[in-house]
Design a protein around this motif. Structure first.
Motif, PDB file in Angstrom:
ATOM      1  N   TRP A 213       0.842  -1.203   0.000  1.00  0.00           N
ATOM      2  CA  TRP A 213       0.000   0.000   0.000  1.00  0.00           C
ATOM      3  C   TRP A 213       0.878   1.255   0.000  1.00  0.00           C
ATOM      4  O   TRP A 213       0.682   2.171  -0.798  1.00  0.00           O
ATOM      5  CB  TRP A 213      -0.888  -0.047   1.240  1.00  0.00           C
ATOM      6  CG  TRP A 213      -2.032   0.918   1.288  1.00  0.00           C
ATOM      7  CD1 TRP A 213      -3.309   0.692   0.881  1.00  0.00           C
ATOM      8  CD2 TRP A 213      -2.017   2.253   1.829  1.00  0.00           C
ATOM      9  NE1 TRP A 213      -4.086   1.791   1.117  1.00  0.00           N
ATOM     10  CE2 TRP A 213      -3.326   2.769   1.690  1.00  0.00           C
ATOM     11  CE3 TRP A 213      -1.027   3.054   2.408  1.00  0.00           C
ATOM     12  CZ2 TRP A 213      -3.673   4.047   2.118  1.00  0.00           C
ATOM     13  CZ3 TRP A 213      -1.374   4.335   2.828  1.00  0.00           C
ATOM     14  CH2 TRP A 213      -2.686   4.817   2.684  1.00  0.00           C
ATOM     15  N   LEU A 214       1.890   1.256   0.883  1.00  0.00           N
ATOM     16  CA  LEU A 214       2.759   2.425   0.990  1.00  0.00           C
ATOM     17  C   LEU A 214       3.602   2.616  -0.266  1.00  0.00           C
ATOM     18  O   LEU A 214       3.875   3.744  -0.678  1.00  0.00           O
ATOM     19  CB  LEU A 214       3.656   2.310   2.229  1.00  0.00           C
ATOM     20  CG  LEU A 214       2.944   2.553   3.564  1.00  0.00           C
ATOM     21  CD1 LEU A 214       3.851   2.183   4.724  1.00  0.00           C
ATOM     22  CD2 LEU A 214       2.491   4.009   3.685  1.00  0.00           C
ATOM     23  N   ALA A 215       4.020   1.496  -0.880  1.00  0.00           N
ATOM     24  CA  ALA A 215       4.828   1.606  -2.092  1.00  0.00           C
ATOM     25  C   ALA A 215       4.038   2.305  -3.196  1.00  0.00           C
ATOM     26  O   ALA A 215       4.588   3.103  -3.959  1.00  0.00           O
ATOM     27  CB  ALA A 215       5.275   0.220  -2.556  1.00  0.00           C
ATOM     28  N   MET A 216       2.749   2.018  -3.275  1.00  0.00           N
ATOM     29  CA  MET A 216       1.916   2.708  -4.260  1.00  0.00           C
ATOM     30  C   MET A 216       1.688   4.153  -3.833  1.00  0.00           C
ATOM     31  O   MET A 216       1.804   5.077  -4.627  1.00  0.00           O
ATOM     32  CB  MET A 216       0.553   2.006  -4.406  1.00  0.00           C
ATOM     33  CG  MET A 216       0.585   0.649  -5.040  1.00  0.00           C
ATOM     34  SD  MET A 216       1.359   0.593  -6.677  1.00  0.00           S
ATOM     35  CE  MET A 216       0.068   1.198  -7.749  1.00  0.00           C
ATOM     36  N   GLN A 217       1.378   4.329  -2.567  1.00  0.00           N
ATOM     37  CA  GLN A 217       1.051   5.662  -2.045  1.00  0.00           C
ATOM     38  C   GLN A 217       2.226   6.607  -2.210  1.00  0.00           C
ATOM     39  O   GLN A 217       2.057   7.784  -2.517  1.00  0.00           O
ATOM     40  CB  GLN A 217       0.651   5.524  -0.569  1.00  0.00           C
ATOM     41  CG  GLN A 217       0.073   6.780   0.043  1.00  0.00           C
ATOM     42  CD  GLN A 217       0.951   7.314   1.155  1.00  0.00           C
ATOM     43  OE1 GLN A 217       2.117   6.944   1.290  1.00  0.00           O
ATOM     44  NE2 GLN A 217       0.382   8.200   1.972  1.00  0.00           N
ATOM     45  N   GLN A 218       3.446   6.074  -2.020  1.00  0.00           N
ATOM     46  CA  GLN A 218       4.638   6.915  -2.144  1.00  0.00           C
ATOM     47  C   GLN A 218       5.127   6.993  -3.579  1.00  0.00           C
ATOM     48  O   GLN A 218       6.084   7.705  -3.878  1.00  0.00           O
ATOM     49  CB  GLN A 218       5.746   6.367  -1.231  1.00  0.00           C
ATOM     50  CG  GLN A 218       5.377   6.473   0.242  1.00  0.00           C
ATOM     51  CD  GLN A 218       6.331   5.719   1.156  1.00  0.00           C
ATOM     52  OE1 GLN A 218       7.328   5.157   0.701  1.00  0.00           O
ATOM     53  NE2 GLN A 218       6.016   5.696   2.446  1.00  0.00           N
ATOM     54  N   GLY A 219       4.500   6.211  -4.439  1.00  0.00           N
ATOM     55  CA  GLY A 219       4.844   6.284  -5.853  1.00  0.00           C
ATOM     56  C   GLY A 219       6.110   5.549  -6.230  1.00  0.00           C
ATOM     57  O   GLY A 219       6.628   5.710  -7.325  1.00  0.00           O
ATOM     58  N   THR A 220       6.619   4.686  -5.345  1.00  0.00           N
ATOM     59  CA  THR A 220       7.826   3.941  -5.693  1.00  0.00           C
ATOM     60  C   THR A 220       7.479   2.684  -6.478  1.00  0.00           C
ATOM     61  O   THR A 220       8.349   2.033  -7.036  1.00  0.00           O
ATOM     62  CB  THR A 220       8.618   3.532  -4.443  1.00  0.00           C
ATOM     63  OG1 THR A 220       7.753   2.811  -3.576  1.00  0.00           O
ATOM     64  CG2 THR A 220       9.168   4.754  -3.730  1.00  0.00           C
ATOM     65  N   CYS A 221       6.216   2.338  -6.518  1.00  0.00           N
ATOM     66  CA  CYS A 221       5.790   1.159  -7.251  1.00  0.00           C
ATOM     67  C   CYS A 221       4.667   1.586  -8.183  1.00  0.00           C
ATOM     68  O   CYS A 221       3.873   2.466  -7.839  1.00  0.00           O
ATOM     69  CB  CYS A 221       5.305   0.103  -6.253  1.00  0.00           C
ATOM     70  SG  CYS A 221       4.937  -1.457  -7.007  1.00  0.00           S
ATOM     71  N   ASN A 222       4.612   0.976  -9.365  1.00  0.00           N
ATOM     72  CA  ASN A 222       3.664   1.473 -10.361  1.00  0.00           C
ATOM     73  C   ASN A 222       2.550   0.510 -10.724  1.00  0.00           C
ATOM     74  O   ASN A 222       1.647   0.862 -11.471  1.00  0.00           O
ATOM     75  CB  ASN A 222       4.410   1.898 -11.626  1.00  0.00           C
ATOM     76  CG  ASN A 222       5.166   3.201 -11.401  1.00  0.00           C
ATOM     77  OD1 ASN A 222       4.869   3.937 -10.455  1.00  0.00           O
ATOM     78  ND2 ASN A 222       6.146   3.462 -12.237  1.00  0.00           N
ATOM     79  N   ILE A 223       2.628  -0.726 -10.241  1.00  0.00           N
ATOM     80  CA  ILE A 223       1.550  -1.669 -10.522  1.00  0.00           C
ATOM     81  C   ILE A 223       1.038  -2.235  -9.206  1.00  0.00           C
ATOM     82  O   ILE A 223       1.815  -2.740  -8.401  1.00  0.00           O
ATOM     83  CB  ILE A 223       2.013  -2.864 -11.390  1.00  0.00           C
ATOM     84  CG1 ILE A 223       2.690  -2.366 -12.662  1.00  0.00           C
ATOM     85  CG2 ILE A 223       0.837  -3.755 -11.731  1.00  0.00           C
ATOM     86  CD1 ILE A 223       3.246  -3.493 -13.514  1.00  0.00           C
ATOM     87  N   MET A 224      -0.256  -2.147  -8.989  1.00  0.00           N
ATOM     88  CA  MET A 224      -0.860  -2.805  -7.830  1.00  0.00           C
ATOM     89  C   MET A 224      -1.795  -3.874  -8.359  1.00  0.00           C
ATOM     90  O   MET A 224      -2.671  -3.598  -9.180  1.00  0.00           O
ATOM     91  CB  MET A 224      -1.632  -1.777  -6.989  1.00  0.00           C
ATOM     92  CG  MET A 224      -2.606  -2.356  -5.984  1.00  0.00           C
ATOM     93  SD  MET A 224      -1.818  -3.279  -4.639  1.00  0.00           S
ATOM     94  CE  MET A 224      -1.801  -2.063  -3.337  1.00  0.00           C
TER      95      MET A 224
END
Length: 746
Positions: A302-313
DNA sequence: AGCACGCCGACT
DNA sequence: GTCGGCGTGCTC
């Protein structure tokens, strides 16, 4: 009127409790007021305990007596975890589903953040070789093979390794780690370099040209043209037509633009396959979220998406609320699937409908994909609210299966298998091809009946028969789990003539083993796949050709590929044709098409046999002769003629209590209140009536159905009557819930 | 929804 | 004399 003596700021907070009300607090003592803003999590005193709530608004005054306000205990964030669009969605869900804002808000966060944990990526422990470990000859550890293997692994990788990588290497790695730490061969460490994916890295792992047929390309182009703006696409792709390839090319496009993609699937069992295909294609790391993961893993994703470090959920229902700082696209696969509608407890939202609202708020396209789109979605496409994209061809050489309605009236049957079907099974097996049989009931037989007096064993907690399970020689209720040892004599008349009546997977399996000696039968149902990993094992065995006949329930219909199956049979199709619930025809059609999709995926044509006593039933005929789209249009016409959804809107009150009159009385109260606020002709009130299963797990169940052709009328009525309903003195032992747009009336 | 407070029946 | 049944009311 203002009652604020000190002109102090008032903070309105949403708290995750079942109250349709917000609560006002004073700022925490000695806290800079300009650092307080909506969206921050707060810890507040509530009653005699504490809660984690969310700041909704900052006000100059309160509707409460000022001296009753308590100060906030702590502010947990410096920046809001959710952006305004996320809050907008949460507010919409709370309003539309008439569910408390604080709970919806709370559910939008992963469990750890909900509980007030700091919003930091959980730091993963890393281990690395010490100088000694680097030079150590691993053969010195030959008496400790596990330790040796771990040391060699480190020496081969030659870099610090995180706990997750070690778990993948050996699930019991911690046992061997400890002695290696003690021998000073390993030490805890930091990662060598930033392993996070940055936006400048290449998007694709595999760069060879993608194969897409014209229909796929047309679908890809249509969506790509709308990137950057809201638009709903309904991707109707027959099984095997390559929907996933369309998704992946769209994702690639969005990733190239440095944007994020949210991919929703109905169930966790479908994530590994998709995850694997994505990982083979994309260089980007993929955040995964579903209920089988640990709280830490879900929070990290969740945090990886929220912080924008990850692009696919890639996730299930609840992933819908993940904040996306750079939203590009939402994909929702198997959009017809009932799992997208929350069924029990909590806020019963439809992830499909909310995904559309989310896409609109984010200003991005949303792709709803299915081989058997929901009638509502096709209806929306008919009215140009959604753009329909079709993939009519199976990719590669795969041929469409042919259908046969097999009339089993007056046929000699052997435990559900008609003679013509048995012949076809023999023929198929003789060609060394696989057969898939579908029957939607697990256990041996749905009832045990007394041949002399007609007694059947009923569940003592439910209005249901006990199902006989031969394996453990017990009778079990499939609705509440109540079990009873199989009896030798009828409990009513003592006769020993107790006979299993009806069909379950166990019984058909037994018959198949008898009829097809030396053929391997594999049964897939909830009972045979209970053990973790056993489903995967069975699927592997099947695809390795180690099975001749595959027999199973519902779970066969979902996504699994059986490449050597050329004959698919549904043993009893009639059950779905005569249900009290108007959704059942749609469900049956989807099930038939999905099950049929398991056949003939490669070079050999598939054959689908449907055993029925209603061979001239119009819906069956339309489906089989003219396909799913024709069926859907016919079914939609029937819905329209009867003013049923999607031509009207439903809200269903369910009431349950341990005493029947308590439940009926409360349901009656719901009707009275509804009528009080209803204007003539606006909303139809149907009930109170006992639920189709009037007693379940010891509770008596009643329901009241509200139906209206105007969604606004329905919601206006609910907005008016619900506060009254909550104001009623609480009736002990009665619980109730409200289901907006219910997908079954049970 | 929880949870505490409070007022009447069966136990040590 | 108390323990505890669940009716009632509150949560800022």
């Amino acid at each position: 009127m203002p009652n604020n003596p000190s002109q102090s700021m008032v903070i309105r907070v949403a708290i995750p409790i079942h109250l349709h009300r917000l609560f006002d607090y004073l700022p925490p003592v000695d806290y800079p007021l300009d650092a307080i803003k909506p969206g921050l999590r707060v810890k507040v005193p509530f009653g005699n305990s504490h809660k984690v709530g969310f700041i909704i608004a900052l006000l100059a005054d309160s509707h409460m007596d000022f001296h009753k306000l308590k100060p906030i205990e702590a502010i947990l964030d410096t920046q809001p975890l959710l952006a305004d669009v996320d809050l907008e969605l949460i507010a919409w869900v709370s309003r539309y589903y008439h569910y408390p804002l604080g709970i919806v808000y709370s559910n939008a966060l992963p469990a750890l953040l909900r509980q007030g944990r700091a919003a930091e990526l959980p730091v993963e422990e890393y281990y690395a070789l010490t100088d000694l470990g680097q030079t150590m000859d691993s053969s010195q550890l030959k008496r400790a093979p596990k330790q040796k293997a771990l040391l060699v692994h480190f020496q081969q990788q030659a870099m610090p390794l995180p706990a997750s990588a070690l778990s993948a290497f050996d699930s019991k790695w911690r046992n061997s780690l400890k002695p290696l730490l003690e021998k000073m061969l390993l030490q805890s460490s930091q990662p060598t370099s930033v392993s996070q994916v940055s936006n400048t890295q290449p998007v694709l792992l595999r760069s060879e040209a993608f194969a897409s047929n014209p229909a796929q390309q047309a679908a890809i182009d249509a969506v790509c043209q709308q990137l950057g703006q809201f638009k709903v696409f309904l991707l109707h792709g027959v099984t095997g037509s390559g929907k996933t390839e369309v998704y992946m090319q769209l994702i690639a496009k969005v990733l190239e633009q440095g944007q994020q993609v949210l991919v929703l699937v109905p169930e966790i069992t479908l994530t590994p396959q998709l995850q694997q295909r994505f990982q083979q294609r994309f260089a980007a790391s993929i955040a995964i979220s579903h209920s089988r993961l640990s709280d830490n893993q879900r929070t990290a994703a969740w945090l990886a998406m929220q912080q924008g470090t990850c692009n696919i959920m890639l996730g299930t229902r609840s992933a819908l609320f993940t904040p996306l700082p750079r939203p590009g696209l939402i994909i929702l696969d198997e959009e017809h699937d009932a799992s997208f509608k929350q069924q029990e407890g909590g806020c019963r939202f439809s992830a499909r409908d909310v995904a559309v609202v989310r896409a609109k708020m984010l200003g991005v396209p949303v792709v709803l994909g299915s081989a058997t789109p929901a009638l509502e979605s096709l209806h929306n496409a008919n009215h140009n609210r959604y753009q329909l994209l079709r993939l009519p061809q199976r990719a590669g050489n795969a041929l469409r299966p042919s259908f046969q309605l097999l009339d089993i009236r007056n046929q000699k049957m052997q435990d559900g298998l008609s003679a013509p079907l048995i012949t076809q099974i023999h023929e198929t097996l003789a060609r060394d091809e696989q057969v898939l049989l579908f029957i939607n009931r697990r256990g041996f037989a749905p009832t045990l009946i007394c041949h002399s007096c007609g007694w059947v064993m009923r569940c003592k907690h439910c209005d249901a028969n006990m199902v006989l399970h031969a394996k453990d020689n017990r009778l079990r209720c499939h609705h509440c789990g109540y079990g009873h040892a199989r009896m030798l004599n009828c409990l009513a008349c003592q006769s020993p003539q107790l006979t299993p009546l009806g069909l379950g997977t166990e019984r058909v399996e037994q018959t198949l083993v008898r009829l097809f000696t030396n053929k391997k039968v594999v049964r897939l149902d909830r009972d045979s796949t209970k053990r973790k990993g056993s489903l995967e094992q069975s699927l592997e065995a099947i695809n390795a050709g180690e099975a001749d006949i595959i027999l199973g329930t519902q779970m066969l219909a979902k996504g699994h590929h059986f490449s050597k199956v050329t004959l698919v049979a549904m043993l009893d199709v009639d059950g779905g044709l005569f249900s009290v619930d108007f959704h059942s025809a749609e469900r049956l059609a989807q099930l038939i098409v999905q099950v049929a999709g398991r056949a003939g995926r490669e070079q050999k044509p598939g054959r689908v046999v449907l055993q029925t006593r209603q061979p001239s039933h119009p819906l069956l005929l339309t489906l089989v002769q003219r396909g799913y789209t024709a069926f859907a249009q016919t079914a939609l016409q029937e819905r329209q003629d009867a003013f049923l959804p999607p031509f009207s809107y439903h809200a269903l009150f369910r009431v349950q209590a341990s005493q029947e009159q308590w439940a009926s009385k409360f349901a009656e109260l719901v009707v009275v209140l509804t009528n009080r606020f209803n204007s003539p002709g606006e909303v139809m009130v149907l009930g109170p009536v006992p639920a189709p299963m009037a007693r379940k797990a010891g509770y008596y169940r009643y329901q009241v159905l509200l139906q209206s052709v105007a969604r606004v009328s329905l919601h206006k009525l609910l907005d008016n009557m619900l506060p009254e309903l909550y104001n009623q003195p609480r009736v002990m032992g009665v619980s109730w819930s409200l289901d907006i747009d219910p997908i079954d009336l049970y």
